[in-house]
Design an enzyme around this catalytic site. Structure first.
Site, PDB file in Angstrom:
ATOM      1  N   ARG A 226      10.667   0.084  -7.198  1.00 27.77           N
ATOM      2  CA  ARG A 226       9.808  -0.716  -6.312  1.00 27.77           C
ATOM      3  C   ARG A 226       8.319  -0.485  -6.590  1.00 27.77           C
ATOM      4  O   ARG A 226       7.481  -1.333  -6.271  1.00 27.77           O
ATOM      5  CB  ARG A 226      10.149  -0.410  -4.844  1.00 27.77           C
TER       6      ARG A 226
ATOM      7  N   GLU B 109      -0.788 -12.921  -6.252  1.00 28.98           N
ATOM      8  CA  GLU B 109       0.453 -12.136  -6.061  1.00 28.98           C
ATOM      9  C   GLU B 109       1.623 -12.832  -6.771  1.00 28.98           C
ATOM     10  O   GLU B 109       2.541 -12.189  -7.251  1.00 28.98           O
ATOM     11  CB  GLU B 109       0.775 -11.972  -4.570  1.00 28.98           C
TER      12      GLU B 109
ATOM     13  N   LYS C  46       9.060  -3.622   4.659  1.00 27.00           N
ATOM     14  CA  LYS C  46       7.929  -2.737   4.972  1.00 27.00           C
ATOM     15  C   LYS C  46       7.184  -3.302   6.177  1.00 27.00           C
ATOM     16  O   LYS C  46       6.798  -4.484   6.177  1.00 27.00           O
ATOM     17  CB  LYS C  46       6.960  -2.665   3.792  1.00 27.00           C
TER      18      LYS C  46
ATOM     19  N   ARG D  15      13.528   1.441  20.547  1.00 26.72           N
ATOM     20  CA  ARG D  15      14.091   2.042  19.316  1.00 26.72           C
ATOM     21  C   ARG D  15      14.700   1.015  18.361  1.00 26.72           C
ATOM     22  O   ARG D  15      15.560   1.335  17.557  1.00 26.72           O
ATOM     23  CB  ARG D  15      15.115   3.124  19.649  1.00 26.72           C
TER      24      ARG D  15
ATOM     25  N   LYS E   6      11.432 -10.480  -5.943  1.00 25.63           N
ATOM     26  CA  LYS E   6      11.211  -9.372  -5.003  1.00 25.63           C
ATOM     27  C   LYS E   6      12.542  -8.861  -4.470  1.00 25.63           C
ATOM     28  O   LYS E   6      12.740  -7.648  -4.315  1.00 25.63           O
ATOM     29  CB  LYS E   6      10.282  -9.792  -3.864  1.00 25.63           C
TER      30      LYS E   6
ATOM     31  N   HIS F  36      -6.992  -9.638   0.005  1.00 29.08           N
ATOM     32  CA  HIS F  36      -6.178  -8.666  -0.723  1.00 29.08           C
ATOM     33  C   HIS F  36      -5.782  -9.161  -2.123  1.00 29.08           C
ATOM     34  O   HIS F  36      -5.926  -8.434  -3.122  1.00 29.08           O
ATOM     35  CB  HIS F  36      -4.932  -8.321   0.107  1.00 29.08           C
TER      36      HIS F  36
ATOM     37  N   ASN G 163       3.406  -2.447  -7.221  1.00 26.11           N
ATOM     38  CA  ASN G 163       2.021  -2.004  -7.005  1.00 26.11           C
ATOM     39  C   ASN G 163       1.131  -2.278  -8.207  1.00 26.11           C
ATOM     40  O   ASN G 163       0.010  -1.765  -8.273  1.00 26.11           O
ATOM     41  CB  ASN G 163       1.996  -0.504  -6.681  1.00 26.11           C
TER      42      ASN G 163
ATOM     43  N   HIS H 142      -2.606  -2.592  -7.842  1.00 27.65           N
ATOM     44  CA  HIS H 142      -2.990  -2.137  -6.503  1.00 27.65           C
ATOM     45  C   HIS H 142      -3.829  -0.859  -6.496  1.00 27.65           C
ATOM     46  O   HIS H 142      -4.507  -0.576  -5.511  1.00 27.65           O
ATOM     47  CB  HIS H 142      -1.750  -1.955  -5.620  1.00 27.65           C
TER      48      HIS H 142
ATOM     49  N   GLU I 116      11.240   2.678  -2.157  1.00 25.09           N
ATOM     50  CA  GLU I 116      10.191   2.929  -3.152  1.00 25.09           C
ATOM     51  C   GLU I 116      10.280   4.316  -3.762  1.00 25.09           C
ATOM     52  O   GLU I 116       9.316   5.077  -3.769  1.00 25.09           O
ATOM     53  CB  GLU I 116       8.799   2.705  -2.533  1.00 25.09           C
TER      54      GLU I 116
ATOM     55  N   HIS J 270      -6.886  -1.310  -3.984  1.00 25.74           N
ATOM     56  CA  HIS J 270      -7.138  -0.560  -2.750  1.00 25.74           C
ATOM     57  C   HIS J 270      -8.506   0.115  -2.784  1.00 25.74           C
ATOM     58  O   HIS J 270      -9.202   0.175  -1.773  1.00 25.74           O
ATOM     59  CB  HIS J 270      -6.024   0.466  -2.511  1.00 25.74           C
TER      60      HIS J 270
HETATM   61  P1  NAD Z   1      -3.174 -12.798   7.065  1.00 28.09           P
HETATM   62  O1  NAD Z   1      -1.941 -12.455   7.769  1.00 28.09           O
HETATM   63  O2  NAD Z   1      -4.421 -12.057   7.421  1.00 28.09           O
HETATM   64  O3  NAD Z   1      -3.442 -14.355   7.214  1.00 28.09           O
HETATM   65  C1  NAD Z   1      -4.589 -14.925   6.661  1.00 28.09           C
HETATM   66  C2  NAD Z   1      -5.236 -15.935   7.603  1.00 28.09           C
HETATM   67  O4  NAD Z   1      -4.506 -17.147   7.539  1.00 28.09           O
HETATM   68  C3  NAD Z   1      -5.242 -15.519   9.059  1.00 28.09           C
HETATM   69  O5  NAD Z   1      -6.483 -15.879   9.609  1.00 28.09           O
HETATM   70  C4  NAD Z   1      -4.127 -16.354   9.680  1.00 28.09           C
HETATM   71  O6  NAD Z   1      -4.346 -16.642  11.047  1.00 28.09           O
HETATM   72  C5  NAD Z   1      -4.179 -17.601   8.860  1.00 28.09           C
HETATM   73  N1  NAD Z   1      -2.934 -18.323   8.696  1.00 28.09           N
HETATM   74  C6  NAD Z   1      -1.686 -17.833   8.568  1.00 28.09           C
HETATM   75  N2  NAD Z   1      -0.827 -18.820   8.317  1.00 28.09           N
HETATM   76  C7  NAD Z   1      -1.543 -19.974   8.287  1.00 28.09           C
HETATM   77  C8  NAD Z   1      -1.225 -21.332   8.037  1.00 28.09           C
HETATM   78  N3  NAD Z   1       0.008 -21.728   7.713  1.00 28.09           N
HETATM   79  N4  NAD Z   1      -2.224 -22.240   8.117  1.00 28.09           N
HETATM   80  C9  NAD Z   1      -3.497 -21.865   8.389  1.00 28.09           C
HETATM   81  N5  NAD Z   1      -3.866 -20.598   8.601  1.00 28.09           N
HETATM   82  C10 NAD Z   1      -2.892 -19.662   8.538  1.00 28.09           C
HETATM   83  O7  NAD Z   1      -3.076 -12.645   5.471  1.00 28.09           O
HETATM   84  P2  NAD Z   1      -1.871 -12.436   4.482  1.00 28.09           P
HETATM   85  O8  NAD Z   1      -2.477 -12.509   3.147  1.00 28.09           O
HETATM   86  O9  NAD Z   1      -0.721 -13.296   4.802  1.00 28.09           O
HETATM   87  O10 NAD Z   1      -1.389 -10.943   4.772  1.00 28.09           O
HETATM   88  C11 NAD Z   1      -2.192  -9.823   4.507  1.00 28.09           C
HETATM   89  C12 NAD Z   1      -1.570  -8.638   5.195  1.00 28.09           C
HETATM   90  O11 NAD Z   1      -0.246  -8.473   4.712  1.00 28.09           O
HETATM   91  C13 NAD Z   1      -2.287  -7.328   4.951  1.00 28.09           C
HETATM   92  O12 NAD Z   1      -2.422  -6.638   6.156  1.00 28.09           O
HETATM   93  C14 NAD Z   1      -1.353  -6.574   3.998  1.00 28.09           C
HETATM   94  O13 NAD Z   1      -1.434  -5.172   4.168  1.00 28.09           O
HETATM   95  C15 NAD Z   1      -0.021  -7.101   4.422  1.00 28.09           C
HETATM   96  N6  NAD Z   1       0.997  -7.031   3.359  1.00 28.09           N
HETATM   97  C16 NAD Z   1       2.167  -6.423   3.650  1.00 28.09           C
HETATM   98  C17 NAD Z   1       3.155  -6.352   2.690  1.00 28.09           C
HETATM   99  C18 NAD Z   1       4.472  -5.732   3.028  1.00 28.09           C
HETATM  100  O14 NAD Z   1       5.293  -5.518   2.129  1.00 28.09           O
HETATM  101  N7  NAD Z   1       4.749  -5.463   4.289  1.00 28.09           N
HETATM  102  C19 NAD Z   1       2.946  -6.928   1.423  1.00 28.09           C
HETATM  103  C20 NAD Z   1       1.750  -7.566   1.165  1.00 28.09           C
HETATM  104  C21 NAD Z   1       0.763  -7.625   2.140  1.00 28.09           C
HETATM  105  N1  GLY Z   2       4.145  -5.267  -1.346  1.00 30.42           N
HETATM  106  C1  GLY Z   2       4.698  -4.141  -2.005  1.00 30.42           C
HETATM  107  C2  GLY Z   2       6.062  -3.797  -1.550  1.00 30.42           C
HETATM  108  O1  GLY Z   2       6.668  -4.523  -0.789  1.00 30.42           O
HETATM  109  O2  GLY Z   2       6.572  -2.775  -1.933  1.00 30.42           O
END
Ligand code: NAD
Ligand code: GLY
Length: 386
Positions: free
Chosen positions: A248, A192, A150, A128, A234, A272, A252, A255, A244, A259
């Protein structure tokens, strides 16, 4: 970890209902981990969650860091988007049980957005809720996903459909991690970054217009400045509206189309950030035709996006197919597609519901490369598979 240049580490406060936390950002942030984590404790154990890929690149370089904060166990899981599901969360939690992690354990998420979202949701649900520290290693994770609480995973029906708002206790953002990021991942994160300039920070946008080439070369000083500006932007937004319910939503921007593009191409064509780049261009076109933004402002945004590099081409789908994909998004309301639109650089507003005809016109305009007449080569490079 390579030695840090002499740059300052900045502390940004992020407010959250269940407790505020600091994001430490700048080269050398990681070197402060020991002292910072100690201030949060005591903990009965520190468990590092990462992916085999990130750990292979960074594990050895982080030996001092791991020993310093007393990492007891390392739990690795696949960080491909396809593995961002409940099964991975279950497997992490079962490993934690076997390692003896109790309610006073600390989970440390080291990786990109996928690692952060999955580890974050594991932290939110394991016993939890246990303490969580994010150590983001991609541009997207450093400027976006590690800040704001998030967390979540995908269902076969769609992205991020199961999750929780679960703020970390601390975020350590060290741009030195970005030195090993593949070029396409790096550039994708820059879209971004542009988004923050476009939605809330006109000075950041001007800085990007001036220094984009340095940023593309990963110049440490420029990178540190830009990342900390994005984090501050942010933090301001999520501190005002953690759940949100209003402000917030501006995050988007781009987005709605992004999406739809990702789902229409089954998450295979775009990273993305690349889909968000197309989404921002689309919103710029919509903003102009809705007389919200002047063409000069729209041109600035489109030009900066296109300077980052080539984007994978748009799918050849009709406006009707596009609208149907957009309606399936969790952000649409009562089947109406909603957009964040731009007024000028640094100012956007939420909740716009353009007519189907307006959306269709903007889509055709985009497909025909009629916005700014950008060079065909930007979208039709042979590197991109249709
Ligand atoms: P990712 O986590 O898929 O990483 C991209 C690739 O880079 C992976 O293969 C990873 O192993 C590699 N990698 C990571 N760090 C590295 C480094 N320092 N050197 C070499 N390789 C490295 O991609 P991302 O763009 O970081 O994240 C995308 C994800 O984040 C999506 O699932 C998206 O939904 C999520 N997201 C969440 C939020 C949120 O607010 N929670 C916001 C934006 C995106
Ligand atoms: N990435 C969008 C949010 O954090 O709300």
């Amino acid at each position: 970890m390579p030695a840090a240049d002499k740059l300052t580490v900045e502390r940004v406060l992020v407010r959250a209902r269940s407790g505020s936390y600091d994001a430490l950002c700048g080269q050398g942030a990681l070197d402060r981990a020991h002292r910072e984590v100690q201030r949060l404790g005591p903990f009965t154990g520190v468990f590092l969650l990462s992916s085999p890929r990130v750990w292979k690149i960074w594990g050895r370089k982080l030996r001092t860091f791991s020993q310093g904060i007393g990492v007891q166990e390392i739990v690795l899981f696949d960080d491909r988007e396809a593995s961002k599901h409940l099964g991975t969360v279950e497997s992490i939690c079962r490993q934690l049980i076997r390692c003896g992690a109790d309610r006073r354990a600390l989970l440390l998420a080291l990786g990109g957005g996928v690692v952060g979202d999955v580890a974050g949701f594991a932290a939110a649900s394991y016993l939890r809720g246990v303490s969580l520290v994010h150590v983001p290693t991609t541009v997207v994770a450093q400027v976006d996903s590690a800040i704001g609480g998030k967390t979540g995973v995908n269902l076969p029906e769609g992205k991020n459909l199961v999750g929780a708002f679960y703020p970390p206790r601390l975020v350590l953002v060290d741009p030195r991690f970005l030195r090993t990021l593949p070029d396409r991942e790096y550039r994708s994160g820059l879209y971004e970054v542009i988004k923050y300039g476009a939605i809330v920070d006109p000075a950041l946008f001007s800085l990007l217009e001036r220094d984009l080439d340095k940023l593309l070369r990963r110049d440490p000083r420029t990178l540190a400045t830009v990342i900390s500006r994005c984090i501050r932007a942010k933090a301001r937004v999520v501190s005002c509206d953690e759940r949100e319910s209003g402000l917030r939503e501006i995050l988007n921007f781009g987005h709605t189309l992004a999406h739809a593009l990702e789902s229409l191409t089954r998450y295979r064509r775009y990273l993305h950030g690349e889909a968000v780049a197309w989404g921002m261009i689309f919103c710029a076109a919509l903003s102009e035709t809705s007389s919200l933004a002047r063409s000069t402002e729209v041109a600035r945004l489109v030009r900066l996006i296109l300077r980052v590099g080539p984007l994978p081409p748009l799918p050849r789908v009709s406006a009707a197919e596009l609208l149907s994909a957009m309606r399936a998004d969790k952000k649409s309301r009562r089947g109406r597609v909603r957009f964040v639109l731009a007024h000028k650089i640094g100012k956007v507003s939420v909740g716009h519901e353009p007519t189907n005809a307006q959306v269709a016109r903007a889509w055709v305009r985009l497909q025909e490369d009629r916005l700014l007449n950008w060079p065909k080569s930007l979208t039709s490079s042979p590197r991109w598979r249709a």
